[in-house]
Motif scaffolding. Sequence first.
Motif, PDB file in Angstrom:
ATOM      1  N   HIS A 119       8.779   1.712 -15.045  1.00  0.00           N
ATOM      2  CA  HIS A 119       8.062   1.468 -13.796  1.00  0.00           C
ATOM      3  C   HIS A 119       8.893   0.630 -12.830  1.00  0.00           C
ATOM      4  CE1 HIS A 119       4.479   3.608 -14.747  1.00  0.00           C
ATOM      5  NE2 HIS A 119       4.290   2.925 -15.866  1.00  0.00           N
ATOM      6  N   ARG A 120       9.752  -0.237 -13.346  1.00  0.00           N
ATOM      7  CA  ARG A 120      10.650  -0.975 -12.459  1.00  0.00           C
ATOM      8  C   ARG A 120      11.617  -0.028 -11.782  1.00  0.00           C
ATOM      9  NH1 ARG A 120      12.773  -5.747 -15.250  1.00  0.00           N
ATOM     10  NH2 ARG A 120      14.812  -5.063 -14.574  1.00  0.00           N
ATOM     11  N   ALA A 121      12.058   0.986 -12.492  1.00  0.00           N
ATOM     12  CA  ALA A 121      12.937   1.981 -11.871  1.00  0.00           C
ATOM     13  C   ALA A 121      12.199   2.698 -10.743  1.00  0.00           C
ATOM     14  CB  ALA A 121      13.420   2.977 -12.924  1.00  0.00           C
ATOM     15  N   GLN A 122      10.926   3.011 -10.969  1.00  0.00           N
ATOM     16  CA  GLN A 122      10.130   3.631  -9.901  1.00  0.00           C
ATOM     17  C   GLN A 122      10.041   2.695  -8.687  1.00  0.00           C
ATOM     18  OE1 GLN A 122       6.558   4.279 -12.170  1.00  0.00           O
ATOM     19  NE2 GLN A 122       7.072   6.420 -12.580  1.00  0.00           N
ATOM     20  N   LEU A 123       9.847   1.401  -8.953  1.00  0.00           N
ATOM     21  CA  LEU A 123       9.764   0.443  -7.852  1.00  0.00           C
ATOM     22  C   LEU A 123      11.078   0.355  -7.078  1.00  0.00           C
ATOM     23  CD1 LEU A 123       7.689  -2.392  -9.534  1.00  0.00           C
ATOM     24  CD2 LEU A 123       7.002  -1.046  -7.538  1.00  0.00           C
ATOM     25  N   THR A 124      12.194   0.523  -7.774  1.00  0.00           N
ATOM     26  CA  THR A 124      13.492   0.516  -7.100  1.00  0.00           C
ATOM     27  C   THR A 124      13.558   1.655  -6.086  1.00  0.00           C
ATOM     28  OG1 THR A 124      14.571  -0.485  -9.005  1.00  0.00           O
ATOM     29  CG2 THR A 124      15.993   0.670  -7.452  1.00  0.00           C
ATOM     30  N   VAL A 125      13.071   2.818  -6.476  1.00  0.00           N
ATOM     31  CA  VAL A 125      13.047   3.962  -5.559  1.00  0.00           C
ATOM     32  C   VAL A 125      12.102   3.673  -4.387  1.00  0.00           C
ATOM     33  CG1 VAL A 125      12.428   6.397  -5.319  1.00  0.00           C
ATOM     34  CG2 VAL A 125      13.676   5.630  -7.347  1.00  0.00           C
ATOM     35  N   LEU A 126      10.932   3.110  -4.676  1.00  0.00           N
ATOM     36  CA  LEU A 126       9.987   2.771  -3.611  1.00  0.00           C
ATOM     37  C   LEU A 126      10.592   1.744  -2.648  1.00  0.00           C
ATOM     38  CD1 LEU A 126       6.633   2.582  -5.635  1.00  0.00           C
ATOM     39  CD2 LEU A 126       7.434   4.437  -4.145  1.00  0.00           C
ATOM     40  N   GLN A 127      11.332   0.781  -3.193  1.00  0.00           N
ATOM     41  CA  GLN A 127      11.999  -0.185  -2.315  1.00  0.00           C
ATOM     42  C   GLN A 127      12.951   0.528  -1.364  1.00  0.00           C
ATOM     43  OE1 GLN A 127      13.494  -2.859  -5.496  1.00  0.00           O
ATOM     44  NE2 GLN A 127      12.729  -4.510  -4.194  1.00  0.00           N
ATOM     45  N   ALA A 179       0.821  -1.217   0.000  1.00  0.00           N
ATOM     46  CA  ALA A 179       0.000   0.000   0.000  1.00  0.00           C
ATOM     47  C   ALA A 179       0.855   1.267   0.000  1.00  0.00           C
ATOM     48  CB  ALA A 179      -0.930   0.009   1.212  1.00  0.00           C
ATOM     49  N   PHE A 180       2.165   1.117   0.144  1.00  0.00           N
ATOM     50  CA  PHE A 180       3.040   2.291   0.203  1.00  0.00           C
ATOM     51  C   PHE A 180       3.031   3.041  -1.115  1.00  0.00           C
ATOM     52  CE2 PHE A 180       7.108   4.415  -0.465  1.00  0.00           C
ATOM     53  CZ  PHE A 180       7.116   5.259   0.639  1.00  0.00           C
ATOM     54  N   ARG A 181       2.961   4.361  -1.012  1.00  0.00           N
ATOM     55  CA  ARG A 181       3.084   5.229  -2.185  1.00  0.00           C
ATOM     56  C   ARG A 181       3.989   6.394  -1.800  1.00  0.00           C
ATOM     57  NH1 ARG A 181      -1.897   5.594  -4.626  1.00  0.00           N
ATOM     58  NH2 ARG A 181      -2.853   3.999  -3.376  1.00  0.00           N
ATOM     59  N   ALA A 182       4.773   6.866  -2.744  1.00  0.00           N
ATOM     60  CA  ALA A 182       5.730   7.940  -2.480  1.00  0.00           C
ATOM     61  C   ALA A 182       5.016   9.240  -2.107  1.00  0.00           C
ATOM     62  CB  ALA A 182       6.633   8.165  -3.682  1.00  0.00           C
ATOM     63  N   THR A 183       3.923   9.522  -2.777  1.00  0.00           N
ATOM     64  CA  THR A 183       3.089  10.689  -2.470  1.00  0.00           C
ATOM     65  C   THR A 183       1.636  10.258  -2.665  1.00  0.00           C
ATOM     66  OG1 THR A 183       2.919  11.580  -4.720  1.00  0.00           O
ATOM     67  CG2 THR A 183       4.864  12.251  -3.432  1.00  0.00           C
ATOM     68  N   SER A 229       0.510   3.151  -5.689  1.00  0.00           N
ATOM     69  CA  SER A 229       1.131   2.352  -4.631  1.00  0.00           C
ATOM     70  C   SER A 229       2.017   1.286  -5.281  1.00  0.00           C
ATOM     71  CB  SER A 229       0.054   1.688  -3.778  1.00  0.00           C
ATOM     72  OG  SER A 229      -0.611   0.683  -4.539  1.00  0.00           O
ATOM     73  N   VAL A 230       2.759   0.584  -4.442  1.00  0.00           N
ATOM     74  CA  VAL A 230       3.576  -0.525  -4.939  1.00  0.00           C
ATOM     75  C   VAL A 230       2.685  -1.527  -5.670  1.00  0.00           C
ATOM     76  CG1 VAL A 230       4.965  -2.521  -4.221  1.00  0.00           C
ATOM     77  CG2 VAL A 230       5.401  -0.259  -3.216  1.00  0.00           C
ATOM     78  N   ALA A 231       1.588  -1.944  -5.027  1.00  0.00           N
ATOM     79  CA  ALA A 231       0.686  -2.928  -5.649  1.00  0.00           C
ATOM     80  C   ALA A 231       0.095  -2.392  -6.941  1.00  0.00           C
ATOM     81  CB  ALA A 231      -0.422  -3.318  -4.678  1.00  0.00           C
ATOM     82  N   GLU A 232      -0.339  -1.138  -6.945  1.00  0.00           N
ATOM     83  CA  GLU A 232      -0.919  -0.545  -8.156  1.00  0.00           C
ATOM     84  C   GLU A 232       0.102  -0.496  -9.288  1.00  0.00           C
ATOM     85  OE1 GLU A 232      -4.178   2.368  -5.951  1.00  0.00           O
ATOM     86  OE2 GLU A 232      -2.172   3.138  -6.416  1.00  0.00           O
ATOM     87  N   THR A 233       1.345  -0.194  -8.957  1.00  0.00           N
ATOM     88  CA  THR A 233       2.397  -0.154  -9.973  1.00  0.00           C
ATOM     89  C   THR A 233       2.637  -1.544 -10.552  1.00  0.00           C
ATOM     90  OG1 THR A 233       3.435   1.742  -8.884  1.00  0.00           O
ATOM     91  CG2 THR A 233       4.806   0.490 -10.420  1.00  0.00           C
ATOM     92  N   LEU A 234       2.669  -2.548  -9.706  1.00  0.00           N
ATOM     93  CA  LEU A 234       2.878  -3.917 -10.185  1.00  0.00           C
ATOM     94  C   LEU A 234       1.720  -4.376 -11.066  1.00  0.00           C
ATOM     95  CD1 LEU A 234       4.376  -5.476  -6.950  1.00  0.00           C
ATOM     96  CD2 LEU A 234       5.575  -5.149  -9.137  1.00  0.00           C
ATOM     97  N   VAL A 235       0.494  -4.048 -10.688  1.00  0.00           N
ATOM     98  CA  VAL A 235      -0.658  -4.423 -11.518  1.00  0.00           C
ATOM     99  C   VAL A 235      -0.628  -3.649 -12.833  1.00  0.00           C
ATOM    100  CG1 VAL A 235      -3.189  -4.361 -11.685  1.00  0.00           C
ATOM    101  CG2 VAL A 235      -2.081  -5.198  -9.598  1.00  0.00           C
ATOM    102  N   HIS A 236      -0.252  -2.381 -12.776  1.00  0.00           N
ATOM    103  CA  HIS A 236      -0.125  -1.588 -14.000  1.00  0.00           C
ATOM    104  C   HIS A 236       0.875  -2.248 -14.949  1.00  0.00           C
ATOM    105  CE1 HIS A 236      -0.051   1.956 -16.582  1.00  0.00           C
ATOM    106  NE2 HIS A 236       1.273   1.938 -16.512  1.00  0.00           N
ATOM    107  N   ILE A 237       1.998  -2.678 -14.416  1.00  0.00           N
ATOM    108  CA  ILE A 237       3.000  -3.362 -15.234  1.00  0.00           C
ATOM    109  C   ILE A 237       2.409  -4.633 -15.837  1.00  0.00           C
ATOM    110  CG2 ILE A 237       5.154  -4.694 -15.125  1.00  0.00           C
ATOM    111  CD1 ILE A 237       6.144  -2.597 -13.050  1.00  0.00           C
ATOM    112  N   ALA A 238       1.728  -5.415 -15.019  1.00  0.00           N
ATOM    113  CA  ALA A 238       1.134  -6.660 -15.514  1.00  0.00           C
ATOM    114  C   ALA A 238       0.138  -6.388 -16.628  1.00  0.00           C
ATOM    115  CB  ALA A 238       0.457  -7.414 -14.365  1.00  0.00           C
TER     116      ALA A 238
END
Length: 166
Positions: free
Chosen positions: A145-153, A33-37, A42-51
Amino acid sequence: MSLYGTQQLVDGMRAVRQNTSLMAGDIPEEHHAFRATPETRSVAETLVHIAWLWTADHLMHEELRLDSLDGFDFPALLATSAAEERVARSKAEIIDMLRVEGERAARWVEGLSDAFLSERISFPGGGSASRFEMLLGTKEHELQHRAQLTVLQRMVGIVPRSTGLA
């Protein structure tokens, strides 16, 4: 001599998706559920968007077989993506979605002819790209989007596997 063709694109799609799935596995569900702003995915939303990304390509190139993006309803496409992103899914469901949709897209692209991939799609306001170039762009979109996830990690205290740097 062709140095980069359909098989290289498909191999790249599979490699990118495999690494995205590994990254998804590294992120504990408690951080989904984490989101940068508040305005960002969110992390989950980004992963689903990628999928979901390749669904848009399948719609434009296969189902509608567009030869122009002029008049294409991008807001509706984005709304569909956003609705998918908001569906509650477990970490396991998201990883499975990444795997299944990634392989479905790879098999689809693998079966496309060179003639089809060479067809040009015109853009609103001028310019064009081949279907191949557009599909390559979707692979690049996943990497963005993977780069964005790296920052979120990093923001939640996870060392991304791609760097190994603490």
